[in-house]
Structures are given as structure tokens and as C-alpha cells.
Motif scaffolding. Structure first.
Motif, PDB file in Angstrom:
ATOM      1  N   ASN A  55      32.575 -46.105  90.176  1.00 23.76           N
ATOM      2  CA  ASN A  55      31.438 -45.716  91.017  1.00 23.76           C
ATOM      3  C   ASN A  55      31.139 -44.232  90.859  1.00 23.76           C
ATOM      4  O   ASN A  55      29.984 -43.825  90.718  1.00 23.76           O
ATOM      5  CB  ASN A  55      31.703 -46.046  92.481  1.00 23.76           C
ATOM      6  CG  ASN A  55      31.664 -47.519  92.776  1.00 23.76           C
ATOM      7  OD1 ASN A  55      31.104 -48.309  92.025  1.00 23.76           O
ATOM      8  ND2 ASN A  55      32.277 -47.914  93.880  1.00 23.76           N
ATOM      9  N   PHE A  56      32.188 -43.419  90.894  1.00 25.04           N
ATOM     10  CA  PHE A  56      32.037 -41.982  90.718  1.00 25.04           C
ATOM     11  C   PHE A  56      31.443 -41.666  89.343  1.00 25.04           C
ATOM     12  O   PHE A  56      30.508 -40.871  89.231  1.00 25.04           O
ATOM     13  CB  PHE A  56      33.400 -41.290  90.882  1.00 25.04           C
ATOM     14  CG  PHE A  56      33.407 -39.852  90.459  1.00 25.04           C
ATOM     15  CD1 PHE A  56      32.907 -38.872  91.284  1.00 25.04           C
ATOM     16  CD2 PHE A  56      33.924 -39.480  89.223  1.00 25.04           C
ATOM     17  CE1 PHE A  56      32.911 -37.540  90.901  1.00 25.04           C
ATOM     18  CE2 PHE A  56      33.941 -38.160  88.827  1.00 25.04           C
ATOM     19  CZ  PHE A  56      33.430 -37.176  89.670  1.00 25.04           C
ATOM     20  N   ALA A  57      31.985 -42.280  88.293  1.00 28.45           N
ATOM     21  CA  ALA A  57      31.526 -42.020  86.927  1.00 28.45           C
ATOM     22  C   ALA A  57      30.060 -42.416  86.758  1.00 28.45           C
ATOM     23  O   ALA A  57      29.298 -41.731  86.067  1.00 28.45           O
ATOM     24  CB  ALA A  57      32.404 -42.763  85.928  1.00 28.45           C
ATOM     25  N   THR A  58      29.653 -43.503  87.384  1.00 25.84           N
ATOM     26  CA  THR A  58      28.264 -43.952  87.299  1.00 25.84           C
ATOM     27  C   THR A  58      27.325 -42.937  87.943  1.00 25.84           C
ATOM     28  O   THR A  58      26.301 -42.572  87.369  1.00 25.84           O
ATOM     29  CB  THR A  58      28.097 -45.328  87.969  1.00 25.84           C
ATOM     30  OG1 THR A  58      28.968 -46.259  87.321  1.00 25.84           O
ATOM     31  CG2 THR A  58      26.662 -45.811  87.903  1.00 25.84           C
ATOM     32  N   VAL A  59      27.673 -42.474  89.122  1.00 26.31           N
ATOM     33  CA  VAL A  59      26.851 -41.478  89.817  1.00 26.31           C
ATOM     34  C   VAL A  59      26.780 -40.189  89.003  1.00 26.31           C
ATOM     35  O   VAL A  59      25.711 -39.592  88.848  1.00 26.31           O
ATOM     36  CB  VAL A  59      27.399 -41.213  91.239  1.00 26.31           C
ATOM     37  CG1 VAL A  59      26.722 -40.014  91.871  1.00 26.31           C
ATOM     38  CG2 VAL A  59      27.227 -42.448  92.111  1.00 26.31           C
ATOM     39  N   GLU A  60      27.908 -39.756  88.448  1.00 27.27           N
ATOM     40  CA  GLU A  60      27.924 -38.540  87.630  1.00 27.27           C
ATOM     41  C   GLU A  60      27.051 -38.702  86.396  1.00 27.27           C
ATOM     42  O   GLU A  60      26.366 -37.764  85.995  1.00 27.27           O
ATOM     43  CB  GLU A  60      29.356 -38.184  87.228  1.00 27.27           C
ATOM     44  CG  GLU A  60      30.215 -37.695  88.382  1.00 27.27           C
ATOM     45  CD  GLU A  60      29.706 -36.427  89.032  1.00 27.27           C
ATOM     46  OE1 GLU A  60      29.529 -35.420  88.311  1.00 27.27           O
ATOM     47  OE2 GLU A  60      29.469 -36.429  90.257  1.00 27.27           O
ATOM     48  N   ALA A  61      27.070 -39.870  85.800  1.00 33.31           N
ATOM     49  CA  ALA A  61      26.248 -40.118  84.618  1.00 33.31           C
ATOM     50  C   ALA A  61      24.762 -40.041  84.967  1.00 33.31           C
ATOM     51  O   ALA A  61      23.967 -39.493  84.194  1.00 33.31           O
ATOM     52  CB  ALA A  61      26.579 -41.478  84.020  1.00 33.31           C
ATOM     53  N   PHE A  62      24.385 -40.578  86.112  1.00 35.74           N
ATOM     54  CA  PHE A  62      22.987 -40.495  86.530  1.00 35.74           C
ATOM     55  C   PHE A  62      22.585 -39.058  86.810  1.00 35.74           C
ATOM     56  O   PHE A  62      21.449 -38.664  86.562  1.00 35.74           O
ATOM     57  CB  PHE A  62      22.720 -41.356  87.774  1.00 35.74           C
ATOM     58  CG  PHE A  62      22.462 -42.794  87.461  1.00 35.74           C
ATOM     59  CD1 PHE A  62      21.433 -43.170  86.615  1.00 35.74           C
ATOM     60  CD2 PHE A  62      23.245 -43.781  88.017  1.00 35.74           C
ATOM     61  CE1 PHE A  62      21.192 -44.495  86.317  1.00 35.74           C
ATOM     62  CE2 PHE A  62      23.018 -45.115  87.728  1.00 35.74           C
ATOM     63  CZ  PHE A  62      21.990 -45.480  86.882  1.00 35.74           C
ATOM     64  N   LYS A  63      23.490 -38.257  87.322  1.00 36.03           N
ATOM     65  CA  LYS A  63      23.189 -36.846  87.585  1.00 36.03           C
ATOM     66  C   LYS A  63      22.917 -36.088  86.293  1.00 36.03           C
ATOM     67  O   LYS A  63      22.135 -35.147  86.273  1.00 36.03           O
ATOM     68  CB  LYS A  63      24.351 -36.176  88.316  1.00 36.03           C
ATOM     69  CG  LYS A  63      24.505 -36.572  89.756  1.00 36.03           C
ATOM     70  CD  LYS A  63      25.691 -35.848  90.351  1.00 36.03           C
ATOM     71  CE  LYS A  63      25.974 -36.259  91.767  1.00 36.03           C
ATOM     72  NZ  LYS A  63      27.167 -35.587  92.298  1.00 36.03           N
ATOM     73  N   LEU A  64      23.562 -36.494  85.212  1.00 34.81           N
ATOM     74  CA  LEU A  64      23.437 -35.794  83.941  1.00 34.81           C
ATOM     75  C   LEU A  64      22.223 -36.218  83.122  1.00 34.81           C
ATOM     76  O   LEU A  64      21.831 -35.525  82.192  1.00 34.81           O
ATOM     77  CB  LEU A  64      24.705 -35.997  83.101  1.00 34.81           C
ATOM     78  CG  LEU A  64      25.983 -35.416  83.685  1.00 34.81           C
ATOM     79  CD1 LEU A  64      27.171 -35.775  82.810  1.00 34.81           C
ATOM     80  CD2 LEU A  64      25.870 -33.906  83.844  1.00 34.81           C
ATOM     81  N   THR A  65      21.621 -37.352  83.466  1.00 33.23           N
ATOM     82  CA  THR A  65      20.483 -37.837  82.690  1.00 33.23           C
ATOM     83  C   THR A  65      19.182 -37.369  83.312  1.00 33.23           C
ATOM     84  O   THR A  65      19.131 -36.888  84.439  1.00 33.23           O
ATOM     85  CB  THR A  65      20.478 -39.369  82.612  1.00 33.23           C
ATOM     86  OG1 THR A  65      20.311 -39.900  83.926  1.00 33.23           O
ATOM     87  CG2 THR A  65      21.743 -39.903  81.984  1.00 33.23           C
ATOM     88  N   ASP A  66      18.135 -37.548  82.556  1.00 36.26           N
ATOM     89  CA  ASP A  66      16.799 -37.179  83.034  1.00 36.26           C
ATOM     90  C   ASP A  66      16.077 -38.385  83.617  1.00 36.26           C
ATOM     91  O   ASP A  66      14.874 -38.524  83.484  1.00 36.26           O
ATOM     92  CB  ASP A  66      15.980 -36.600  81.875  1.00 36.26           C
ATOM     93  CG  ASP A  66      16.534 -35.282  81.381  1.00 36.26           C
ATOM     94  OD1 ASP A  66      17.104 -34.554  82.209  1.00 36.26           O
ATOM     95  OD2 ASP A  66      16.394 -34.993  80.179  1.00 36.26           O
ATOM     96  N   PHE A  67      16.833 -39.278  84.241  1.00 38.40           N
ATOM     97  CA  PHE A  67      16.258 -40.503  84.795  1.00 38.40           C
ATOM     98  C   PHE A  67      15.348 -40.171  85.965  1.00 38.40           C
ATOM     99  O   PHE A  67      15.705 -39.397  86.850  1.00 38.40           O
ATOM    100  CB  PHE A  67      17.371 -41.440  85.256  1.00 38.40           C
ATOM    101  CG  PHE A  67      16.855 -42.726  85.829  1.00 38.40           C
ATOM    102  CD1 PHE A  67      16.376 -43.714  85.001  1.00 38.40           C
ATOM    103  CD2 PHE A  67      16.839 -42.934  87.194  1.00 38.40           C
ATOM    104  CE1 PHE A  67      15.894 -44.905  85.524  1.00 38.40           C
ATOM    105  CE2 PHE A  67      16.365 -44.111  87.723  1.00 38.40           C
ATOM    106  CZ  PHE A  67      15.889 -45.102  86.884  1.00 38.40           C
ATOM    107  N   ASP A  68      14.164 -40.767  85.949  1.00 35.62           N
ATOM    108  CA  ASP A  68      13.193 -40.601  87.022  1.00 35.62           C
ATOM    109  C   ASP A  68      12.715 -41.984  87.434  1.00 35.62           C
ATOM    110  O   ASP A  68      12.046 -42.670  86.665  1.00 35.62           O
ATOM    111  CB  ASP A  68      12.023 -39.737  86.549  1.00 35.62           C
ATOM    112  CG  ASP A  68      10.965 -39.554  87.628  1.00 35.62           C
ATOM    113  OD1 ASP A  68      11.217 -39.910  88.801  1.00 35.62           O
ATOM    114  OD2 ASP A  68       9.874 -39.054  87.294  1.00 35.62           O
ATOM    115  N   ILE A  69      13.057 -42.411  88.640  1.00 35.64           N
ATOM    116  CA  ILE A  69      12.714 -43.754  89.118  1.00 35.64           C
ATOM    117  C   ILE A  69      11.201 -43.965  89.157  1.00 35.64           C
ATOM    118  O   ILE A  69      10.727 -45.082  89.029  1.00 35.64           O
ATOM    119  CB  ILE A  69      13.359 -44.051  90.500  1.00 35.64           C
ATOM    120  CG1 ILE A  69      13.277 -45.538  90.857  1.00 35.64           C
ATOM    121  CG2 ILE A  69      12.710 -43.223  91.580  1.00 35.64           C
ATOM    122  CD1 ILE A  69      14.121 -46.419  90.013  1.00 35.64           C
ATOM    123  N   ASN A  70      10.435 -42.900  89.303  1.00 41.44           N
ATOM    124  CA  ASN A  70       8.979 -43.017  89.366  1.00 41.44           C
ATOM    125  C   ASN A  70       8.337 -43.099  87.989  1.00 41.44           C
ATOM    126  O   ASN A  70       7.153 -43.383  87.883  1.00 41.44           O
ATOM    127  CB  ASN A  70       8.386 -41.836  90.141  1.00 41.44           C
ATOM    128  CG  ASN A  70       8.835 -41.848  91.587  1.00 41.44           C
ATOM    129  OD1 ASN A  70       8.901 -42.902  92.202  1.00 41.44           O
ATOM    130  ND2 ASN A  70       9.152 -40.693  92.124  1.00 41.44           N
TER     131      ASN A  70
END
Length: 98
Positions: free
Chosen positions: A73-88
């Protein structure tokens, strides 16, 4: 100035416990987790709030009590923080669904 985590002084002493936990993860099929990644999880998540009067046995106990799902769970959240993912962004959503 980043001086590290308060519990970094225990790192060499608890290395056998870290290795034991990593061996357990490997037995469960999670071979790619490194000692540094596990330590980062512990310092950033589990030990976010530093206790002044902590003992070595408590550090070891907390290392050995880490569950794979907690780390993932922690690793997944950290990975999302590092990417340029934009839900919109439609493009980001399409990339996520690939």
C-alpha cells in the motif's frame, strides 16, 4: 537540511531483522523489495512519529511485524506521488487502464 531519521542509529544493529523480513517477503513472492525500500517504508510510514524512549527490541518487533500488504500500500502511494498522473486528464486515465 536533511539529517536522516532518528532511528537510523539502529540500522546496522537491526540488519538481521531486516534481512529476515525480506526473506519472508521473498517466500511470499515479493523478490524485488530491497532493504533500502523496506527501511524507507519503516521511517516514512511506520515510524513517522518518533518516540524518544524507544528500545532496540521495539524496533526489531516493529520490523518483524510488517505485513506485505502494508508495504505494498505504501509503495503504491509513493509510486503515484512520483508520477505525473492526473485524474482529470483523459490521457492519464487511458494510460492507467493499459
Amino acid at each position: 537540511m536533511n539529517v536522516g531519521h532518528e532511528y537510523d542509529r539502529f540500522r546496522t544493529l537491526v540488519k538481521p531483522a531486516l534481512e529476515s523480513k525480506l526473506n519472508e517477503f521473498r517466500l511470499l513472492g515479493y523478490e524485488k523489495i530491497t532493504e533500502q525500500e523496506l527501511w524507507d517504508f519503516l521511517t516514512k510510514k511506520k515510524w513517522k512519529k518518533v518516540r524518544e524512549e524507544i528500545h532496540l527490541y521495539q524496533i526489531v518487533q516493529e520490523i518483524l511485524s510488517v505485513q506485505v500488504n502494508e508495504y505494498m500500500n505504501f509503495a503504491t502511494v509513493e509510486a503515484f506521488k512520483l508520477t505525473d498522473f492526473d485524474i482529470n486528464s483523459e490521457e492519464s486515465r487511458k494510460e492507467l487502464l493499459k
